[in-house]
Design an enzyme around this catalytic site. Sequence first.
Site, mmCIF file in Angstrom:
data_model
loop_
_atom_site.group_PDB
_atom_site.id
_atom_site.type_symbol
_atom_site.label_atom_id
_atom_site.label_comp_id
_atom_site.label_asym_id
_atom_site.label_seq_id
_atom_site.Cartn_x
_atom_site.Cartn_y
_atom_site.Cartn_z
ATOM 1 N N GLU A 34 0.834 -1.211 0.000
ATOM 2 C CA GLU A 34 0.000 0.000 0.000
ATOM 3 C C GLU A 34 0.866 1.258 0.000
ATOM 4 O OE1 GLU A 34 -1.930 0.602 3.784
ATOM 5 O OE2 GLU A 34 -3.712 1.474 2.850
ATOM 6 N N HIS A 36 2.340 4.615 1.019
ATOM 7 C CA HIS A 36 2.480 5.257 2.328
ATOM 8 C C HIS A 36 3.188 6.597 2.164
ATOM 9 C CE1 HIS A 36 1.261 1.484 4.245
ATOM 10 N NE2 HIS A 36 1.210 2.131 5.382
ATOM 11 N N ASP A 45 3.164 -1.746 6.232
ATOM 12 C CA ASP A 45 2.265 -2.466 7.159
ATOM 13 C C ASP A 45 2.745 -3.896 7.417
ATOM 14 O OD1 ASP A 45 0.764 -0.175 7.111
ATOM 15 O OD2 ASP A 45 -0.904 -1.021 5.961
ATOM 16 N N HIS A 120 -2.636 -3.581 9.180
ATOM 17 C CA HIS A 120 -3.305 -2.784 8.122
ATOM 18 C C HIS A 120 -4.765 -2.603 8.537
ATOM 19 C CE1 HIS A 120 -4.529 -1.462 4.113
ATOM 20 N NE2 HIS A 120 -5.270 -2.532 3.933
ATOM 21 N N GLU A 122 -7.657 -1.834 7.392
ATOM 22 C CA GLU A 122 -8.843 -2.342 6.700
ATOM 23 C C GLU A 122 -9.018 -3.855 6.792
ATOM 24 O OE1 GLU A 122 -6.685 -0.153 5.699
ATOM 25 O OE2 GLU A 122 -7.645 1.530 4.671
ATOM 26 N N HIS A 177 -2.384 6.929 8.885
ATOM 27 C CA HIS A 177 -1.731 6.327 7.721
ATOM 28 C C HIS A 177 -0.547 7.164 7.202
ATOM 29 C CE1 HIS A 177 -1.411 3.927 4.132
ATOM 30 N NE2 HIS A 177 -1.341 5.026 3.432
ATOM 31 N N GLU A 182 3.669 5.264 12.197
ATOM 32 C CA GLU A 182 4.360 4.349 11.286
ATOM 33 C C GLU A 182 5.763 4.860 10.951
ATOM 34 O OE1 GLU A 182 1.020 1.956 8.802
ATOM 35 O OE2 GLU A 182 1.379 3.992 8.119
#
Length: 267
Positions: A34, A36, A45, A120, A122, A177, A182
């Site tokens: 994904e 980032h 992630d 992650h 979702e 996010h 992170e």
Amino acid sequence: MHKSVFLEDTDAFSYREALASGESIVLIPVGSLEQHGPHLPLGTDTILSSRFAEGVARQLGALVAQPIAYGYKSQQKSGGGNHLSGTTSLDGTTLIGVVRNLVKSFLNQGVRHLVLMNGHFENYQFLYEGIDLALEDLGIKPGAAQSVLLLSYWDFVSQDTLAQVYPDGFPGWDIEHGGVLETSLMLHLEPARVAMDRLADGPAAVLPRFDRLPVVPDRTPASGCLSSAAGSSADKGSLLYKQVVEDLVADIVTELVLEPARAAVLQ
Ligand code: ZN
Ligand code: MN
């Protein structure tokens, strides 16, 4: 040098010995591929869930399985959206199927406890569903000796740590996010994989209270990040990592009623 906790490094005979103890614990990291933002890698992630699993496994004498490196579709209000290149996702039914297969396979081999370590946002409900269907397939009912734990690592960040990591106020896990959490963790654990000179500073994304499909791409900040990573540091990452691993270990030990000396025995 540490003995590896990763299944990919373990030979089948040593693995079978661990299974034969009747007390084996296997952690499965779950992440995504994904975007980032410009400063973090697509695998963030997966990298972070794997590192948390590793930290926990070392203390519990557990093993870490291959991660599930693709996740459910990134959503605009929590990951910028699935329309952004780099973000490469699974349909919900596919992810459920992968989890169902893996949980069945590990429990059938005699793993006592599985821990799905999610990284992650979702993914969560699809992981839950995959586990639930696998247990139904296997006929594992409440009170059984085998069990599966499911968690997202950020749920273990304490209020105290939050106050230190976000002195100006916490923006919320959904828009974290590519943000301070992170980025700080990556600066601590994988500094060579972070490009702080490419960091895009700016205000946090303002998103509606509803989801609209198809998405309105302009609602995602151009950086792809939902909140700024400015203020990230390796020190904050170190604080986060140590506190979260400590709390993860404490909860798992209590929940699964593990012997304190287990790490020494099994490693
Ligand atoms: Zn992420
Ligand atoms: Mn994500």
